[in-house]
Design a protein around this motif. Structure first.
Motif, PDB file in Angstrom:
ATOM      1  N   LEU A  60       0.811  -1.217   0.000  1.00 38.43           N
ATOM      2  CA  LEU A  60       0.000   0.000   0.000  1.00 38.43           C
ATOM      3  C   LEU A  60       0.847   1.272   0.000  1.00 38.43           C
ATOM      4  CD1 LEU A  60      -2.769  -1.074   2.560  1.00 38.43           C
ATOM      5  CD2 LEU A  60      -2.990  -0.921   0.082  1.00 38.43           C
ATOM      6  N   LEU A  61       2.020   1.208   0.628  1.00 37.79           N
ATOM      7  CA  LEU A  61       2.866   2.397   0.741  1.00 37.79           C
ATOM      8  C   LEU A  61       3.952   2.461  -0.328  1.00 37.79           C
ATOM      9  CD1 LEU A  61       3.384   2.461   4.629  1.00 37.79           C
ATOM     10  CD2 LEU A  61       1.717   3.743   3.282  1.00 37.79           C
ATOM     11  N   SER A  62       3.932   1.531  -1.260  1.00 33.26           N
ATOM     12  CA  SER A  62       4.965   1.510  -2.302  1.00 33.26           C
ATOM     13  C   SER A  62       5.050   2.803  -3.110  1.00 33.26           C
ATOM     14  CB  SER A  62       4.737   0.316  -3.237  1.00 33.26           C
ATOM     15  OG  SER A  62       3.430   0.354  -3.797  1.00 33.26           O
ATOM     16  N   PRO A  63       3.950   3.537  -3.360  1.00 30.53           N
ATOM     17  CA  PRO A  63       4.106   4.809  -4.099  1.00 30.53           C
ATOM     18  C   PRO A  63       4.993   5.833  -3.401  1.00 30.53           C
ATOM     19  CG  PRO A  63       1.811   4.103  -4.135  1.00 30.53           C
ATOM     20  CD  PRO A  63       2.522   3.208  -3.172  1.00 30.53           C
ATOM     21  N   LEU A  64       5.177   5.725  -2.070  1.00 30.20           N
ATOM     22  CA  LEU A  64       6.003   6.693  -1.343  1.00 30.20           C
ATOM     23  C   LEU A  64       7.489   6.524  -1.648  1.00 30.20           C
ATOM     24  CD1 LEU A  64       4.272   6.669   2.168  1.00 30.20           C
ATOM     25  CD2 LEU A  64       3.982   8.322   0.311  1.00 30.20           C
ATOM     26  N   ARG A  65       7.852   5.405  -2.278  1.00 29.25           N
ATOM     27  CA  ARG A  65       9.259   5.217  -2.642  1.00 29.25           C
ATOM     28  C   ARG A  65       9.720   6.258  -3.659  1.00 29.25           C
ATOM     29  NH1 ARG A  65       7.744  -0.352  -2.213  1.00 29.25           N
ATOM     30  NH2 ARG A  65       8.883  -1.363  -0.502  1.00 29.25           N
ATOM     31  N   ARG A  66       8.782   6.807  -4.408  1.00 31.10           N
ATOM     32  CA  ARG A  66       9.148   7.850  -5.384  1.00 31.10           C
ATOM     33  C   ARG A  66       9.701   9.095  -4.697  1.00 31.10           C
ATOM     34  NH1 ARG A  66       3.785   7.654  -9.335  1.00 31.10           N
ATOM     35  NH2 ARG A  66       3.966   5.436  -9.923  1.00 31.10           N
ATOM     36  N   PHE A  67       9.325   9.277  -3.422  1.00 33.92           N
ATOM     37  CA  PHE A  67       9.801  10.438  -2.670  1.00 33.92           C
ATOM     38  C   PHE A  67      11.011  10.084  -1.793  1.00 33.92           C
ATOM     39  CE2 PHE A  67       5.201  10.814  -3.322  1.00 33.92           C
ATOM     40  CZ  PHE A  67       5.137  12.043  -3.985  1.00 33.92           C
ATOM     41  N   LYS A  68      11.686   8.981  -2.116  1.00 29.01           N
ATOM     42  CA  LYS A  68      12.907   8.539  -1.425  1.00 29.01           C
ATOM     43  C   LYS A  68      12.672   8.211   0.044  1.00 29.01           C
ATOM     44  CE  LYS A  68      15.174   9.353  -5.233  1.00 29.01           C
ATOM     45  NZ  LYS A  68      15.655   8.239  -6.086  1.00 29.01           N
ATOM     46  N   ILE A  69      11.460   7.756   0.372  1.00 27.19           N
ATOM     47  CA  ILE A  69      11.153   7.349   1.751  1.00 27.19           C
ATOM     48  C   ILE A  69      11.507   5.867   1.914  1.00 27.19           C
ATOM     49  CG2 ILE A  69       9.336   7.073   3.477  1.00 27.19           C
ATOM     50  CD1 ILE A  69       7.877   9.391   2.211  1.00 27.19           C
ATOM     51  N   PRO A  70      12.317   5.499   2.910  1.00 28.44           N
ATOM     52  CA  PRO A  70      12.741   4.089   3.073  1.00 28.44           C
ATOM     53  C   PRO A  70      11.617   3.209   3.633  1.00 28.44           C
ATOM     54  CG  PRO A  70      13.636   5.417   4.845  1.00 28.44           C
ATOM     55  CD  PRO A  70      12.946   6.382   3.919  1.00 28.44           C
ATOM     56  N   ILE A  71      10.658   2.910   2.798  1.00 27.30           N
ATOM     57  CA  ILE A  71       9.498   2.132   3.256  1.00 27.30           C
ATOM     58  C   ILE A  71       9.915   0.744   3.727  1.00 27.30           C
ATOM     59  CG2 ILE A  71       7.303   1.129   2.549  1.00 27.30           C
ATOM     60  CD1 ILE A  71       7.256   4.137   2.856  1.00 27.30           C
ATOM     61  N   THR A  72      10.796   0.076   2.963  1.00 23.41           N
ATOM     62  CA  THR A  72      11.188  -1.287   3.315  1.00 23.41           C
ATOM     63  C   THR A  72      11.895  -1.337   4.653  1.00 23.41           C
ATOM     64  OG1 THR A  72      11.442  -1.753   0.950  1.00 23.41           O
ATOM     65  CG2 THR A  72      12.401  -3.330   2.490  1.00 23.41           C
ATOM     66  N   GLU A  73      12.794  -0.388   4.909  1.00 28.05           N
ATOM     67  CA  GLU A  73      13.508  -0.372   6.188  1.00 28.05           C
ATOM     68  C   GLU A  73      12.554  -0.124   7.358  1.00 28.05           C
ATOM     69  OE1 GLU A  73      14.375   1.038   3.490  1.00 28.05           O
ATOM     70  OE2 GLU A  73      16.483   0.691   3.025  1.00 28.05           O
ATOM     71  N   ILE A  74      11.610   0.778   7.164  1.00 32.21           N
ATOM     72  CA  ILE A  74      10.646   1.076   8.230  1.00 32.21           C
ATOM     73  C   ILE A  74       9.784  -0.148   8.539  1.00 32.21           C
ATOM     74  CG2 ILE A  74       8.645   2.485   8.842  1.00 32.21           C
ATOM     75  CD1 ILE A  74       9.856   4.745   7.184  1.00 32.21           C
ATOM     76  N   LEU A  75       9.321  -0.823   7.497  1.00 26.72           N
ATOM     77  CA  LEU A  75       8.465  -1.989   7.698  1.00 26.72           C
ATOM     78  C   LEU A  75       9.244  -3.169   8.258  1.00 26.72           C
ATOM     79  CD1 LEU A  75       6.253  -1.777   4.496  1.00 26.72           C
ATOM     80  CD2 LEU A  75       5.683  -1.112   6.817  1.00 26.72           C
ATOM     81  N   LEU A  76      10.519  -3.281   7.917  1.00 33.02           N
ATOM     82  CA  LEU A  76      11.348  -4.321   8.522  1.00 33.02           C
ATOM     83  C   LEU A  76      11.467  -4.097  10.030  1.00 33.02           C
ATOM     84  CD1 LEU A  76      13.298  -6.725   8.400  1.00 33.02           C
ATOM     85  CD2 LEU A  76      15.134  -5.090   7.902  1.00 33.02           C
ATOM     86  N   THR A  77      11.660  -2.851  10.425  1.00 33.99           N
ATOM     87  CA  THR A  77      11.706  -2.524  11.853  1.00 33.99           C
ATOM     88  C   THR A  77      10.390  -2.865  12.536  1.00 33.99           C
ATOM     89  OG1 THR A  77      13.224  -0.706  11.342  1.00 33.99           O
ATOM     90  CG2 THR A  77      12.181  -0.698  13.513  1.00 33.99           C
ATOM     91  N   LEU A  78       9.265  -2.599  11.853  1.00 32.37           N
ATOM     92  CA  LEU A  78       7.956  -2.938  12.401  1.00 32.37           C
ATOM     93  C   LEU A  78       7.807  -4.445  12.576  1.00 32.37           C
ATOM     94  CD1 LEU A  78       5.038  -2.235  13.198  1.00 32.37           C
ATOM     95  CD2 LEU A  78       4.452  -2.303  10.763  1.00 32.37           C
ATOM     96  N   THR A  79       8.266  -5.222  11.597  1.00 38.43           N
ATOM     97  CA  THR A  79       8.177  -6.682  11.689  1.00 38.43           C
ATOM     98  C   THR A  79       8.975  -7.209  12.874  1.00 38.43           C
ATOM     99  OG1 THR A  79       7.988  -6.783   9.284  1.00 38.43           O
ATOM    100  CG2 THR A  79       8.494  -8.823  10.426  1.00 38.43           C
ATOM    101  N   LEU A  80      10.195  -6.720  13.021  1.00 41.60           N
ATOM    102  CA  LEU A  80      11.034  -7.182  14.126  1.00 41.60           C
ATOM    103  C   LEU A  80      10.445  -6.790  15.475  1.00 41.60           C
ATOM    104  CD1 LEU A  80      14.579  -6.395  12.680  1.00 41.60           C
ATOM    105  CD2 LEU A  80      13.426  -8.606  12.795  1.00 41.60           C
TER     106      LEU A  80
END
Length: 291
Positions: free
Chosen positions: A167-187
């Motif tokens: 759902l948040l993949s479009p924010l990658r266009r603005f150089k937001i580290p979505i994957t890193e943030i969600l990895l932290t959430l998973t852990l």
């Protein structure tokens, strides 16, 4: 004492695999946001309807009784107590109040049967405002806490992060580290059970030593608890370091270089049905739920 059973808040229920488990994480997230937003500026009647919907969902999905009792039982008791206390408080928590009506010799006959005071039995004094406020506060706490807990109960942490990543993949266009943030959430979600396990082990170690707290006194008791807290933090940091070492050994350097597909997100018939019910839900909210 088993904290993993007595405090199951935020833990994922792996078995049995209910109907809610089968739904797409994105669909469940849409329903969760709807439950969080629907009580805003809504009538008390609609909030009671939301409480009923959550109970019906719990029963239809056949969540085990032991989980239902732990997840909903204590919350119902707390919210009922808050509602009763608020309702019985002086006109909705207002300590200072003044008469709403003139003196008895100036009263005029009322054209309707409307009464602002519902119950007036000495100390038992309930007005329409206090009852309305009690229902609002109690239902709001129940809806916010239980809907979120039900989502975490039936959605794996990997599913949550996969849905949010999509759902948040479009924010990658603005150089937001979505994957890193969600990895932290998973852990962090996975770390909840480890924290409860460490607290449980320390509490058991204290009980086996049969410490006489009365003889220790307040000062020495505080010293013991400080040692326990220090040991807890030490164990948690050690667990975190072990997880980090395990990830490095497996070659996990960066989330963008080490992609792991936990779930294949695909909407099926049940997901489309849930989305259709969500449209009906918001139609009812806009028609009957507005203040």
């Amino acid at each position: 004492m088993d904290l993993l059973r007595s405090l199951p808040i935020g833990l994922y229920l792996e078995n049995p695999f209910t109907l809610l488990h089968k739904l797409d994480p994105r669909v469940k997230l849409a329903w969760l946001l709807s439950f969080l937003l629907a009580p805003i500026l809504s009538t008390p009647q609609w909030r009671l309807v939301l409480v009923g919907i959550l109970m019906i969902i719990t029963l239809i999905t056949q969540i085990p009784w032991r989980v239902w009792k732990q997840q909903m039982g204590w919350l119902l008791i707390v919210t009922l107590l808050i509602s009763v206390i608020t309702t019985l408080s002086p006109d909705g928590l207002g300590v200072v109040s003044q008469p709403r009506l003139p003196a008895s010799d100036l009263l005029l006959p009322q054209p309707t049967d409307y009464n602002y005071v519902l119950v007036d039995k000495g100390k038992l004094f309930i007005t329409r405002r206090s009852l309305d406020l009690g229902v609002r506060i109690g239902t709001l706490i129940f809806i916010l806490v239980y809907s979120t807990n039900l989502y975490l109960l039936t959605t794996a942490p990997e599913g949550i992060t996969a849905g949010l990543d999509n759902l948040l993949s479009p924010l990658r266009r603005f150089k937001i580290p979505i994957t890193e943030i969600l990895l932290t959430l998973t852990l962090s979600l996975r770390f909840i059970s480890l924290v409860l396990e460490e607290v449980q082990n320390l509490m058991r170690s204290i009980r086996t030593r049969a410490i006489n707290w009365k003889k220790l006194g307040i000062k020495k008791s505080l010293q013991v608890w400080l040692v326990v807290v220090e040991k807890l933090l030490e164990n948690l940091l050690m667990r975190a370091e072990e997880i980090a070492i395990a990830m490095e050994i497996r070659g996990f350097i960066s989330p963008n270089q080490h992609q792991v597909e936990w779930h294949q997100l695909r909407l099926v018939r049940g997901d489309w049905l849930a989305l259709g019910l969500l449209i009906i839900f918001w139609y009812g909210r806009l028609i009957w739920g507005n203040v």
